[in-house]
Design an enzyme around this catalytic site. Structure first.
Site, mmCIF file in Angstrom:
data_model
loop_
_atom_site.group_PDB
_atom_site.id
_atom_site.type_symbol
_atom_site.label_atom_id
_atom_site.label_comp_id
_atom_site.label_asym_id
_atom_site.label_seq_id
_atom_site.Cartn_x
_atom_site.Cartn_y
_atom_site.Cartn_z
ATOM 1 N N PHE A 135 -27.811 -51.682 -12.708
ATOM 2 C CA PHE A 135 -27.933 -51.324 -14.125
ATOM 3 C C PHE A 135 -26.688 -51.834 -14.833
ATOM 4 O O PHE A 135 -25.590 -51.330 -14.631
ATOM 5 C CB PHE A 135 -28.066 -49.825 -14.356
ATOM 6 C CG PHE A 135 -28.233 -49.513 -15.818
ATOM 7 C CD1 PHE A 135 -29.472 -49.609 -16.427
ATOM 8 C CD2 PHE A 135 -27.142 -49.175 -16.608
ATOM 9 C CE1 PHE A 135 -29.636 -49.370 -17.787
ATOM 10 C CE2 PHE A 135 -27.285 -48.937 -17.970
ATOM 11 C CZ PHE A 135 -28.539 -49.037 -18.560
ATOM 12 N N ASP A 220 -18.560 -54.734 -12.364
ATOM 13 C CA ASP A 220 -18.957 -53.919 -13.507
ATOM 14 C C ASP A 220 -18.496 -52.490 -13.239
ATOM 15 O O ASP A 220 -19.118 -51.753 -12.476
ATOM 16 C CB ASP A 220 -20.472 -53.974 -13.696
ATOM 17 C CG ASP A 220 -20.952 -53.152 -14.886
ATOM 18 O OD1 ASP A 220 -20.181 -52.302 -15.380
ATOM 19 O OD2 ASP A 220 -22.103 -53.334 -15.305
ATOM 20 N N LYS A 249 -17.432 -47.428 -21.865
ATOM 21 C CA LYS A 249 -17.644 -45.984 -21.843
ATOM 22 C C LYS A 249 -16.341 -45.195 -22.029
ATOM 23 O O LYS A 249 -15.927 -44.947 -23.142
ATOM 24 C CB LYS A 249 -18.399 -45.585 -20.581
ATOM 25 C CG LYS A 249 -19.827 -46.120 -20.549
ATOM 26 C CD LYS A 249 -20.655 -45.500 -19.486
ATOM 27 C CE LYS A 249 -22.032 -46.125 -19.370
ATOM 28 N NZ LYS A 249 -22.873 -45.946 -20.561
#
Length: 393
Positions: A135, A220, A249
């Protein structure tokens, strides 16, 4: 309020039926005054909790001075943010963006440009190797290399240039790399897939394979990074140094969207003016908040809390195995918990926990994710685990 959203808000999410009005630390409060312990932390965007005083103060100070210039001009906050972020992560340069998906897209562009300018891959032939069940975001290019049909169906045609291999399989990865490979792009821990943690030595193997093949290793760390697992970066558990790392984030402290690519100079210097950018990327407000986030991480306090409380989390979940939990994976303050399907779906378990005053989020099937703010206390964490035990029994 939930009913009022239905006719005017696109239905691209299926939230739990709670309407949050206020929050502080690890707690949120709904419009009726009911309090809930937040064990999702905005998918790690709230690593430091809701409204951390140092981050709120930094935002307030900057709001009174300057919020946006665009990158058409310099601003007086970006240089310090960039310097401190690269020092924290051990890299040479950074590229500021806004969302995690933008960081991933930037990483893809950097890898391709590097392949053409530095490695000498023929034009338009660069490939990037990714892992199944990944993801990395929701843009059309990113879902092009997703294996989740919910994310892909109805959004083609898809962007070419990606090779998908099983996660945690070095032999498959080695077989997929060739002279056209620009980069291997993986999550050190696959969050959306259920907090899947690779075998010890996998990340080291990825680093060695990419080094031997003369391609980039891009990690990531948008969910796994910035303290979540007990290290500043999750690759730190194996002492691995990728060529570039994608951050997001938590970098915005739960206040503004902030993302970045940090990496080696040779990689980031392939970009020239006009080839990539963002109006809001590196804006003064984001830089001020991002600098305050880096200051919190420089102390090591949050990394230590994730390590110490991670022991409490693992021990608590281990005590529930055979009592409704069929398995779990945890690193630091991050866990994927597989519930006995006979007891309900992940969504149903999440709704029952909500009624107990604990907020989590399901992922696939009967798996829930636990990722509390790193400011959570041991008492709060044990209380949440007790609530999970009650729900499962």
């Amino acid at each position: 309020m939930i009913s009022a959203e239905e006719p005017v808000l696109a239905h691209n999410y299926h939230p739990l039926p709670v309407v949050v009005a206020r929050a502080e630390g690890a707690w949120v409060e709904d419009v009726d005054g009911h309090r809930y312990l937040d064990l999702l932390a905005g998918y790690s965007a709230l690593n430091f909790g809701h409204r951390h005083p140092a981050l709120i103060e930094a935002a307030h100070r900057q709001l009174d001075r300057l919020t946006l210039t665009s990158r058409a001009f310099h601003n007086d906050r970006l240089a310090e943010f960039a310097r401190r972020l690269v020092e924290l992560t051990g890299y040479d340069m950074m590229l500021p963006m806004n969302t995690g998906a933008e960081a991933v897209e930037s990483g893809i562009k950097l890898a391709r440009k590097w392949a053409y300018d530095v490695k000498g891959v023929p034009a338009d032939q660069a490939t990037i190797v990714v892992a199944a069940d990944n993801f990395h975001g929701r843009t059309t290019t990113i879902v092009s290399f997703s294996t989740d049909e919910t994310a892909r169906a109805g959004f083609g045609p898809f962007t070419p240039g990606f090779r998908i291999v099983p996660y945690n399989d070095l032999a498959a990865l080695e077989a997929a790399i060739d002279e056209t490979t620009a980069a291997v792009l993986i999550e050190p821990i696959q969050g959306e897939a259920g907090v899947l943690i690779p075998d010890d030595g996998y990340l080291t193997g990825v680093r060695e394979l990419t080094r031997r093949a003369g391609c980039l290793f891009i990690a990531d760390e948008i969910q796994s990074g910035l303290g979540r697992t007990g290290h500043t970066l999750a690759v730190g558990h194996e002492g691995v140094v990728p060529d570039a790392v994608l951050l997001g984030k938590a970098l915005g402290g739960g206040i503004v969207p902030v993302s970045a690519v940090v990496g080696r100079r040779e990689v980031l210097e392939v970009l020239r003016p006009g080839e990539h950018g963002s109006t809001f990327g590196g804006n003064p407000l984001a830089a001020a908040v991002g600098t305050a986030v880096v200051e919190l991480l420089e102390t090591g306090e949050f990394q230590s809390r994730a390590t110490e409380l991670g022991v409490v989390l693992r021990e608590g979940l281990a005590g529930l195995v055979g009592r409704g939990v069929v398995g779990f994976r945890a690193r630091g303050l991050w866990a994927g918990v597989d519930v006995d399907p006979a007891l309900g779906t992940g969504r149903e378990i999440s709704e029952r926990l909500m009624r107990e005053g604990v907020l989590v989020k399901d992922t696939h099937g009967s798996t829930i994710r636990i990722a509390p703010p790193l400011c959570v206390t041991e008492e709060e964490l044990r209380s949440a685990l007790a609530a999970l035990g009650r729900v499962l029994s």
